[in-house]
Scaffold this active site. Sequence first.
Site, PDB file in Angstrom:
ATOM      1  N   SER A 161       6.659  19.613   5.535  1.00 15.80           N
ATOM      2  CA  SER A 161       5.788  20.696   5.975  1.00 15.80           C
ATOM      3  C   SER A 161       6.545  21.684   6.858  1.00 15.80           C
ATOM      4  O   SER A 161       7.488  22.321   6.413  1.00 15.80           O
ATOM      5  CB  SER A 161       4.562  20.120   6.674  1.00 15.80           C
ATOM      6  N   ASP A 314       2.982  28.211   6.160  1.00 19.77           N
ATOM      7  CA  ASP A 314       4.130  27.431   6.572  1.00 19.77           C
ATOM      8  C   ASP A 314       4.934  27.071   5.318  1.00 19.77           C
ATOM      9  O   ASP A 314       4.541  27.438   4.207  1.00 19.77           O
ATOM     10  CB  ASP A 314       3.691  26.215   7.397  1.00 19.77           C
ATOM     11  N   ASP A 316       5.444  24.588   3.226  1.00 20.94           N
ATOM     12  CA  ASP A 316       4.844  23.964   2.041  1.00 20.94           C
ATOM     13  C   ASP A 316       3.471  24.538   1.741  1.00 20.94           C
ATOM     14  O   ASP A 316       2.764  24.060   0.855  1.00 20.94           O
ATOM     15  CB  ASP A 316       4.779  22.444   2.176  1.00 20.94           C
ATOM     16  N   ASP A 318       0.571  24.554   3.193  1.00 20.58           N
ATOM     17  CA  ASP A 318      -0.702  23.880   3.432  1.00 20.58           C
ATOM     18  C   ASP A 318      -1.368  24.380   4.710  1.00 20.58           C
ATOM     19  O   ASP A 318      -2.513  24.020   4.992  1.00 20.58           O
ATOM     20  CB  ASP A 318      -0.555  22.359   3.433  1.00 20.58           C
TER      21      ASP A 318
END
Length: 565
Positions: A161, A314, A316, A318
Amino acid sequence: MSDRGAAVTDATDAARAWLAQDPDPVTRAELDQLLAAADAGDASAAADLADRFGTRLAFGTAGLRGRLGAGSNRMNRVLVMQAAAGLAAYLLAAPGPDGPPTVVIGYDGRRNSDVFARDSAEVFAGAGLRAILLPRLLPTPVLAFAVRHLGADAGVMVTASHNPPDDNGYKVYLGGADDGAQIVPPADAEIAAHIQRVADAGDLASIPRSHGYETASEDVVEAYVAATAAVSPAPGSLEGMTWVYTAMHGVGWETLSKILERAGYPAPALVTAQTEPDGTFPTVAFPNPEEPGAMDLAFETARRVDAEFVIANDPDADRLAVAVPDADVAGGWRPLTGNEVGLLLGWRAARLAATAGAGREASLACSLVSSPGLAVVAERYGLSSHATLTGFKWISRAPGIVYGFEEALGYLVNPETVRDKDGISAAVAMLGLVAEARGRGATAADLLRDFQEEFGYFASGQVSLRVQDVSVIGRIMARLRAEPPRAVGAVAVERIDDLLHGLDDLPPGDVLRLWLVDGSRVVVRPSGTEPKLKAYLDVRGETAADARERLGALEAGAKELVASE
């Protein structure tokens, strides 16, 4: 031999055993160099070996996450293949009625994400599972969507992440009754036990591997694009709408761009230096939109194009960050807090649910450290509300959920398709709110003022105590339980909820929730990812100035509350 010497010897032995099974020439060379230095008497090399092999990276409800490198306390191909074999054993222990279990695997643009994903697919296929690898690097929400869309029994996303560049991770989702949500107890412990048995065998070569995995077609991505575009199609022409987007060197832009075109929104001005995936994250010290400086290039672009608002994902994709112009802030741009965005999207969800005729069977959910304003919104529209333990593994499981959020920039706006936080669908929902505001002559910044006029002035803050010795955190929590505070600052405590053994429908957690007589709230809990004790603060004021004043006083009191011994 001293205890220190024994530890060094144990680490050296473990490192040599690790070398015997490591298939990765990069980590093998790294470990060879360390062993040679330690053998030559290099104390720092010996300490490094002890750190790498003194423990094992724990598998828990967040799966695996840690720094890349050789060793049992690092993310690497050995650890990932052991994890894949353990997860396969867990799934095979309770196979479904329709043949072998199915696992879908996704990966982002971080270093080794693609390698870890393919290793996992080969191990799953070698174990006799149906393994489906997503067609290329994609956002985490696409993997979460694919678990349900493909009817998979489990999903794995290789990502860390918004962690630092040298990290990577391994998130696990379950299908079936879990409906594509992240794992929770007891599944995490059961999977961890299977992984440990594989690791204890110490023979990676004995784990069957096969190239017989499938690669998903573009139809999966197209289905996600279609479902997400439908979250909030553009309400007519938006000529002249100027906004900025940054992918923060992550994987969000390719997917979001297709959704924008499908939903009818104008393309943004891009932060071009951050648009393409780059696992080294060269323009940011820390690839998290919440971190100071991470949005600087986005604000620079916004000033140049005279933008109305900024949206960021961000790495990734999510999480979602939103910023609006503010002449009172240095640089002229102010990021909205996760609570502010969460309340705006919650208000949107409540209106949609009420229009659809939903009642108490529908609910808005947030983590217990997120703004209590969401419960006020739910009550206004005749909906239920739930406060869960932190993390979308809990939020996504709230009964009757139509919307969920957490203050750390996570939002779930379409639980019927994705049971996890989704920064891309949240971006589309936010675009819909801004487009609606523009239609009545308002701006993105006006949305927050509209909310405050309707529901009151909620303000949130946080006080953190970082420690060198994590045992200090346990002692402070024990003290707060043994000697419950009568006040925080000048405001008396009305009641305290101790979640240590669970409370109502909340599972056990090391959390204290203090309700103050003026309606303010303080939640104290150890961080799950850092050596910190955190106090989350929430107030509700009569005006914006009143809320700021209340929050300032509460922050001063909270610092005393969590002060170290």
